[in-house]
Design a protein around this motif. Structure first.
Motif, PDB file in Angstrom:
ATOM      1  N   PHE A  19       0.846  -1.203   0.000  1.00  0.00           N
ATOM      2  CA  PHE A  19       0.000   0.000   0.000  1.00  0.00           C
ATOM      3  C   PHE A  19       0.874   1.244   0.000  1.00  0.00           C
ATOM      4  N   ARG A  20       1.901   1.252   0.823  1.00  0.00           N
ATOM      5  CA  ARG A  20       2.792   2.406   0.906  1.00  0.00           C
ATOM      6  C   ARG A  20       3.470   2.671  -0.432  1.00  0.00           C
ATOM      7  N   ALA A  21       3.882   1.623  -1.112  1.00  0.00           N
ATOM      8  CA  ALA A  21       4.555   1.792  -2.399  1.00  0.00           C
ATOM      9  C   ALA A  21       3.614   2.397  -3.431  1.00  0.00           C
ATOM     10  N   THR A  22       2.364   1.953  -3.443  1.00  0.00           N
ATOM     11  CA  THR A  22       1.384   2.506  -4.380  1.00  0.00           C
ATOM     12  C   THR A  22       1.150   3.983  -4.098  1.00  0.00           C
ATOM     13  N   LEU A  23       0.977   4.312  -2.833  1.00  0.00           N
ATOM     14  CA  LEU A  23       0.716   5.699  -2.457  1.00  0.00           C
ATOM     15  C   LEU A  23       1.939   6.575  -2.742  1.00  0.00           C
ATOM     16  N   ALA A  24       3.129   6.058  -2.477  1.00  0.00           N
ATOM     17  CA  ALA A  24       4.348   6.832  -2.734  1.00  0.00           C
ATOM     18  C   ALA A  24       4.477   7.174  -4.213  1.00  0.00           C
TER      19      ALA A  24
END
Length: 461
Positions: A19-24
């Motif tokens: 999730f963090r990678a997508t948002l980043a």
């Protein structure tokens, strides 16, 4: 597979870092709609991020445009069975200006950075983080159940931070395409960071200027003081006539006749708290007899946003020729928006201020909207959120701020349920925009449960 499995799957997805990678990746795209140099990037966000994400979930996508809108819209839909309920989602991929030089050392608006117990980045709260939560929740339900169990439509706009130009007209021209049973969307803050929240509309908002142009040029205050009027003093008295010394509005057309019982019940357990960085609530200010929650979510408020007379940077001994103030009324359902400024004109004339001119500003007027807190869809959503989070969600009849919710209620005829994944101290629109990842994680579980329940049957008719 069960509802519990789906929520566990969502949390594992978050904890894995995916999730963090997508948002980043989304935060790294500088979609500043207020910056003309970024115009091409707005469309890129839709084509490189939104379209592939929706198409990977079996949605069909199309770009929509309107002459009044400077940026395109993306419409995505997945129709599983016309007989099933249909939900419309909404989000915006544009952000406010980055303001790079004003961020703390080590932080950048275009890099998702973890500092302390928060994630920082422009758009993490408004609105990339919020629509990413909802999209990943849809993905989770599809992965676990193999289907949504309902029809999903989604609209992503790229001009919300510049006033949503063209959104109303686009929705009016595409009513059949956007037809749904319910809007479920996410924007704005929770009531408190730790409490899941539903809001059902927004207060309306109108900005206007009050101006006195007395004469050409200033005149020596020693020679002319006591002989000619002072616009600064006159305008101060004119503004003072609009409220009591404690901020209670005195124009009866600007306040509702009553606070509906369902609104009082919904707000009875809602505590307003801006957190450690928020201002201290002053209980003596505003409408007497109302709780803080009732004052900000159930009533109207008048504010003077700016005031100028003379030369504040370099005062001189002269009676100024002009005084100016930028004012604002936030109003709730029950106020006639077409009578706000006429009522002000009548009030000023009655109180001896015919010299005060009322000038409308360039800002759009936002209309007030409010879904009944007792509506079955609202109670259904509240029950789902409580089941997932083991917390009683706050139900706010409307957001204290303003957004174009009337486009969905009045143009498309939808009930609107907003589930925010932010908190009051997030610094949206300011440097150092941030969110505690715990809010995003909890929001992902909540939305997974909400979408799971939507496809499980038993929804309101």
């Amino acid at each position: 597979m069960t509802r519990t499995h789906a929520i566990e799957h969502a949390h594992k997805h978050f904890d894995s870092g995916q999730f963090r990678a997508t948002l980043a990746r989304r935060i790294a795209i500088p979609t500043e709609s207020q910056n003309p140099d970024r115009a091409g990037i707005l469309g890129d966000y839709l084509e490189t991020e939104m379209r592939p994400a929706f198409e990977s979930m079996g949605f069909t996508c199309q770009i929509l445009r309107h002459p009044k809108a400077a940026a395109p819209f993306l419409f995505a839909q997945r129709i599983e069975d016309p007989a099933l309920p249909t939900v419309l989602g909404y989000g915006h991929g544009d952000v406010i200006r980055g303001l790079e030089p004003e961020w703390k050392d080590g932080l950048s608006p275009w890099t998702l950075t973890e500092s302390g117990d928060c994630w920082f980045g422009r758009g993490i709260a408004d609105n990339k983080g919020q629509h990413t939560v909802n999209m990943e929740a849809l993905r989770t339900v599809l992965e676990v159940r193999g289907q949504l169990g309902f029809n999903a439509k989604y609209l992503i706009e790229m001009g919300e931070e510049t006033g949503s130009a063209g959104l109303r007209e686009l929705c009016a021209e595409n009513q059949e395409l956007l037809q749904a049973d319910l809007l479920i969307a996410s924007d704005g803050p929770r009531l408190r960071a730790e409490r899941p929240t539903i809001f059902l509309g927004s207060r309306g908002s109108v900005n206007f200027d009050l101006v006195i142009d007395a004469r050409q040029g200033g005149h020596h205050s020693g020679n002319w003081g006591g002989l000619i009027s002072n616009p600064g003093i006159q305008l101060a008295h004119a503004i003072a006539s609009l409220t009591t010394p404690t901020g209670q509005i005195l124009i009866h057309e600007w306040v509702p006749k009553e606070l509906p019982a369902s609104v009082r019940r919904a707000l009875a357990d809602c505590e307003v708290d801006g957190g450690a960085d928020g201002p201290t609530i002053e209980p003596w200010w505003g409408e007497a007899g109302l709780s803080p929650a009732e004052r900000v979510f159930g009533w109207c408020s008048f504010e003077t946003l700016a005031y100028k007379t003379g030369n504040p940077e370099m005062p001189v001994n002269a009676i100024p020729p002009r005084a100016w103030a930028r004012c604002q009324l936030r109003f709730v359902v029950g106020i006639d928006p077409d009578d706000i400024l006429p009522a002000l004109r009548r009030h000023l004339d009655r109180h001896g201020f015919p010299m005060v001119k009322i000038i409308t500003t360039r800002e759009s007027m936002f209309q007030a909207t409010r879904i009944d807190p007792d509506d079955p869809w609202v109670q259904w959503a509240a029950d789902s959120i409580a089941k997932t989070s083991s917390k009683k969600p706050a139900i706010l009849p409307n957001l204290g701020g303003s957004l174009p919710n009337d486009i969905f209620t009045d143009v498309l005829g939808l009930r609107t349920v907003w589930v925010p994944h932010s908190y009051p101290g997030c610094s949206q629109h300011a440097p150092n925009e941030h969110l505690p990842p715990a809010i995003l994680r909890e929001g992902l579980g909540i939305m997974t449960g909400l979408y799971w329940d939507l496809g499980a049957g038993g929804t309101p008719a």
